[in-house]
Design an enzyme around this catalytic site. Structure first.
Site, PDB file in Angstrom:
ATOM      1  N   SER A   1       0.851  -1.194   0.000  1.00 24.19           N
ATOM      2  CA  SER A   1       0.000   0.000   0.000  1.00 24.19           C
ATOM      3  C   SER A   1       0.887   1.244   0.000  1.00 24.19           C
ATOM      4  O   SER A   1       2.029   1.189   0.465  1.00 24.19           O
ATOM      5  CB  SER A   1      -0.865   0.018   1.258  1.00 24.19           C
ATOM      6  OG  SER A   1      -1.606   1.216   1.340  1.00 24.19           O
TER       7      SER A   1
ATOM      8  N   TYR B   1      -2.175  -0.638  10.441  1.00 25.71           N
ATOM      9  CA  TYR B   1      -2.207  -0.968   9.009  1.00 25.71           C
ATOM     10  C   TYR B   1      -0.905  -0.538   8.348  1.00 25.71           C
ATOM     11  O   TYR B   1      -0.282  -1.310   7.611  1.00 25.71           O
ATOM     12  CB  TYR B   1      -3.409  -0.267   8.366  1.00 25.71           C
ATOM     13  CG  TYR B   1      -3.593  -0.588   6.906  1.00 25.71           C
ATOM     14  CD1 TYR B   1      -4.066  -1.833   6.508  1.00 25.71           C
ATOM     15  CD2 TYR B   1      -3.308   0.350   5.921  1.00 25.71           C
ATOM     16  CE1 TYR B   1      -4.247  -2.136   5.167  1.00 25.71           C
ATOM     17  CE2 TYR B   1      -3.480   0.058   4.585  1.00 25.71           C
ATOM     18  CZ  TYR B   1      -3.951  -1.187   4.207  1.00 25.71           C
ATOM     19  OH  TYR B   1      -4.120  -1.480   2.877  1.00 25.71           O
TER      20      TYR B   1
HETATM   21  P1  NDP Z   1     -11.352  -6.242   0.076  1.00 20.38           P
HETATM   22  O1  NDP Z   1     -11.788  -6.223   1.495  1.00 20.38           O
HETATM   23  O2  NDP Z   1     -12.352  -5.978  -0.975  1.00 20.38           O
HETATM   24  O3  NDP Z   1     -10.639  -7.636  -0.225  1.00 20.38           O
HETATM   25  C1  NDP Z   1      -9.845  -8.271   0.730  1.00 20.38           C
HETATM   26  C2  NDP Z   1      -9.718  -9.732   0.354  1.00 20.38           C
HETATM   27  O4  NDP Z   1      -8.884 -10.393   1.304  1.00 20.38           O
HETATM   28  C3  NDP Z   1     -11.056 -10.433   0.350  1.00 20.38           C
HETATM   29  O5  NDP Z   1     -11.140 -11.260  -0.793  1.00 20.38           O
HETATM   30  C4  NDP Z   1     -11.021 -11.264   1.610  1.00 20.38           C
HETATM   31  O6  NDP Z   1     -11.761 -12.459   1.380  1.00 20.38           O
HETATM   32  C5  NDP Z   1      -9.538 -11.570   1.743  1.00 20.38           C
HETATM   33  N1  NDP Z   1      -9.166 -11.883   3.111  1.00 20.38           N
HETATM   34  C6  NDP Z   1      -9.212 -11.039   4.190  1.00 20.38           C
HETATM   35  N2  NDP Z   1      -8.846 -11.695   5.289  1.00 20.38           N
HETATM   36  C7  NDP Z   1      -8.567 -12.973   4.918  1.00 20.38           C
HETATM   37  C8  NDP Z   1      -8.148 -14.129   5.622  1.00 20.38           C
HETATM   38  N3  NDP Z   1      -7.969 -14.119   6.954  1.00 20.38           N
HETATM   39  N4  NDP Z   1      -7.955 -15.275   4.920  1.00 20.38           N
HETATM   40  C9  NDP Z   1      -8.164 -15.305   3.579  1.00 20.38           C
HETATM   41  N5  NDP Z   1      -8.551 -14.237   2.861  1.00 20.38           N
HETATM   42  C10 NDP Z   1      -8.760 -13.094   3.532  1.00 20.38           C
HETATM   43  O7  NDP Z   1     -10.151  -5.199  -0.009  1.00 20.38           O
HETATM   44  P2  NDP Z   1      -9.211  -4.732  -1.222  1.00 20.38           P
HETATM   45  O8  NDP Z   1      -9.502  -5.472  -2.452  1.00 20.38           O
HETATM   46  O9  NDP Z   1      -9.262  -3.259  -1.237  1.00 20.38           O
HETATM   47  O10 NDP Z   1      -7.791  -5.145  -0.639  1.00 20.38           O
HETATM   48  C11 NDP Z   1      -6.891  -6.013  -1.296  1.00 20.38           C
HETATM   49  C12 NDP Z   1      -5.476  -5.669  -0.887  1.00 20.38           C
HETATM   50  O11 NDP Z   1      -5.158  -4.355  -1.330  1.00 20.38           O
HETATM   51  C13 NDP Z   1      -5.242  -5.668   0.636  1.00 20.38           C
HETATM   52  O12 NDP Z   1      -3.990  -6.240   0.918  1.00 20.38           O
HETATM   53  C14 NDP Z   1      -5.243  -4.181   0.983  1.00 20.38           C
HETATM   54  O13 NDP Z   1      -4.498  -3.917   2.145  1.00 20.38           O
HETATM   55  C15 NDP Z   1      -4.596  -3.620  -0.268  1.00 20.38           C
HETATM   56  N6  NDP Z   1      -4.834  -2.190  -0.467  1.00 20.38           N
HETATM   57  C16 NDP Z   1      -6.107  -1.716  -0.673  1.00 20.38           C
HETATM   58  C17 NDP Z   1      -6.321  -0.367  -0.837  1.00 20.38           C
HETATM   59  C18 NDP Z   1      -7.667   0.221  -1.049  1.00 20.38           C
HETATM   60  O14 NDP Z   1      -7.796   1.440  -0.955  1.00 20.38           O
HETATM   61  N7  NDP Z   1      -8.690  -0.581  -1.370  1.00 20.38           N
HETATM   62  C19 NDP Z   1      -5.213   0.589  -0.772  1.00 20.38           C
HETATM   63  C20 NDP Z   1      -3.928  -0.011  -0.579  1.00 20.38           C
HETATM   64  C21 NDP Z   1      -3.766  -1.351  -0.436  1.00 20.38           C
HETATM   65  P3  NDP Z   1     -12.700 -13.200   2.449  1.00 20.38           P
HETATM   66  O15 NDP Z   1     -13.344 -12.143   3.313  1.00 20.38           O
HETATM   67  O16 NDP Z   1     -13.649 -13.974   1.592  1.00 20.38           O
HETATM   68  O17 NDP Z   1     -11.766 -14.088   3.194  1.00 20.38           O
END
Ligand code: NDP
Length: 267
Positions: A134, A147
Site C-alpha cells: 500500500s 495498518y
Molecule cells: P477487500 O476487502 O475488498 O478484499 C480483501 C480480500 O482479502 C477479500 O477477498 C477477503 O476475502 C480476503 N481476506 C481477508 N482476510 C482474509 C483471511 N484471513 N484469509 C483469507 N482471505 C482473507 O479489499 P481490497 O480489495 O481493497 O484489498 C486487497 C489488498 O489491497 C489488501 O492487501 C489491501 O491492504 C490492499 N490495499 C487496498 C487499498 C484500497 O484502498 N482498497 C489501498 C492499498 C492497499 P474473504 O473475506 O472472503 O476471506
C-alpha cells in the site's frame, strides 16, 4: 500460466482474477474465506479454476494450499499475495491487539504462504510473486498506524525477498495501491466529496499494475502511478508531509482504512 490469487472473493483480488483469466493459457487458483463467492467467480470465468476456501491466518492453511496446487498442477508460475485487511483506530484506543491481528493477515499470512510455496515457485522458474502492499506502507496517517506498520513491514520484507530470489529465477514484485474503492476499503468519505473523489481509483487499475509487476516485470508499481509522489514527499519533505497529514489532510485521509468483510458483518 498457473496463477494463485489470495483475496479473490472481492475488490482488487477479484479484479486481478478477472484480468488474469484473459491471459492466454491462464489457469487460476482462487483463495479466500468466502467459498461461495469464489465458486461464483470460478463459474463466471469458466475454464480450469481451482477454488480453495481458507482462512490464511490458520496455522494449517499454507501447507494445505501448497498440497492442493502441487496435486492439481505440479507447478506455480505466479503467486499474488493480495488478501489483507485494516481496522481503524488510534493506538491509544485500539492498542497492540489491533496491531497483532493486522500483522497476522498483512505480514505473517503472506510470508507463511510464500514459505510453503517457494519450493514449487523455484521449481517452476522463471516464476513470480507479487505482494500487494500500500502507499500506506510508505506514508503513515493518523488512525491507521497498525495498518501502516504491517504494510511498511511487508514492503521491507518484499525488497529483501526480491534480491534473495533473483538468483533462483523467482521475480518478486511489489504493488502499492493508493485509495481504491472496494468492499473492505469503501473510501466513502473521499468518494462522497466532489473535492476528493478524483483521488479514488478502481480495482481494475490495480489489477493492471499487478500484471506489470508479475513474471519478468517491474520490481515496484504504484497504482495509480502518481501515488509515488506521496511516498517521495515523505522522504524529501518529511516536515511538510507531517504537517499536512497532521492537519485537515490527515483527518480526511485517516478515515480511509476499512475492515474486512467478517468484521463489517459483526458490526
Ligand atoms: P477487500 O476487502 O475488498 O478484499 C480483501 C480480500 O482479502 C477479500 O477477498 C477477503 O476475502 C480476503 N481476506 C481477508 N482476510 C482474509 C483471511 N484471513 N484469509 C483469507 N482471505 C482473507 O479489499 P481490497 O480489495 O481493497 O484489498 C486487497 C489488498 O489491497 C489488501 O492487501 C489491501 O491492504 C490492499 N490495499 C487496498 C487499498 C484500497 O484502498 N482498497 C489501498 C492499498 C492497499 P474473504 O473475506 O472472503 O476471506
Amino acid at each position: 500460466m498457473i496463477a494463485l490469487i489470495t483475496g479473490a472473493s472481492s475488490g482488487i483480488g477479484e479484479a486481478t482474477a478477472r484480468r488474469l483469466a484473459r491471459e492466454p493459457g491462464a489457469q487460476l487458483v482462487l483463495v479466500a474465506r468466502r467459498e461461495e463467492r469464489l465458486r461464483a467467480l470460478a463459474g463466471e470465468l469458466g475454464g480450469d479454476v481451482l477454488v480453495i476456501a481458507a482462512d490464511l491466518t490458520d496455522e494449517a492453511a499454507p501447507a494445505r494450499i501448497a498440497a492442493a496446487v502441487q496435486e492439481r498442477h505440479g507447478r506455480l508460475d505466479l503467486l499474488v499475495n493480495n488478501a489483507g485487511a485494516g481496522w481503524r483506530g488510534t493506538f491509544g484506543d485500539v492498542g497492540t491487539a489491533n496491531l497483532r491481528r493486522t500483522m497476522e493477515i498483512n505480514l505473517d499470512a503472506p510470508a507463511r504462504l510464500v514459505e510453503a510455496l517457494l519450493p514449487l515457485l523455484r521449481a517452476s522458474a522463471p516464476s513470480a510473486i507479487v505482494n500487494v502492499a500500500s502507499t500506506a506502507g510508505r506514508v503513515a496517517r493518523p488512525g491507521s498506524g497498525a495498518y501502516s506498520a504491517s504494510k511498511f513491514a511487508l514492503i521491507g520484507w518484499s525488497d529483501a525477498l526480491h534480491l534473495e530470489e533473483k538468483p533462483h529465477g523467482v521475480h518478486v514484485g511489489l504493488v502499492n495501491p493508493g485509495f481504491v474503492a472496494t468492499e473492505g476499503f469503501p473510501q466513502a468519505e473521499l468518494v462522497d466529496s466532489f473535492a476528493t473523489r478524483w483521488m479514488v481509483s478502481t480495482p481494475e487499475k490495480v489489477a493492471e499494475a499487478i500484471l506489470d509487476a508479475g513474471p519478468g516485470g517491474k520490481a515496484e508499481r504504484y497504482a495509480p502511478r502518481p501515488y509515488r509522489l506521496a511516498a517521495l514527499a515523505r522522504v524529501v519533505m518529511p516536515g511538510l508531509t507531517r504537517r499536512v497529514l497532521g492537519s485537515g489532510g490527515g483527518a480526511v485521509l485517516g478515515t480511509s482504512t476499512g475492515a474486512d468483510a467478517a468484521d463489517r458483518a459483526a458490526r
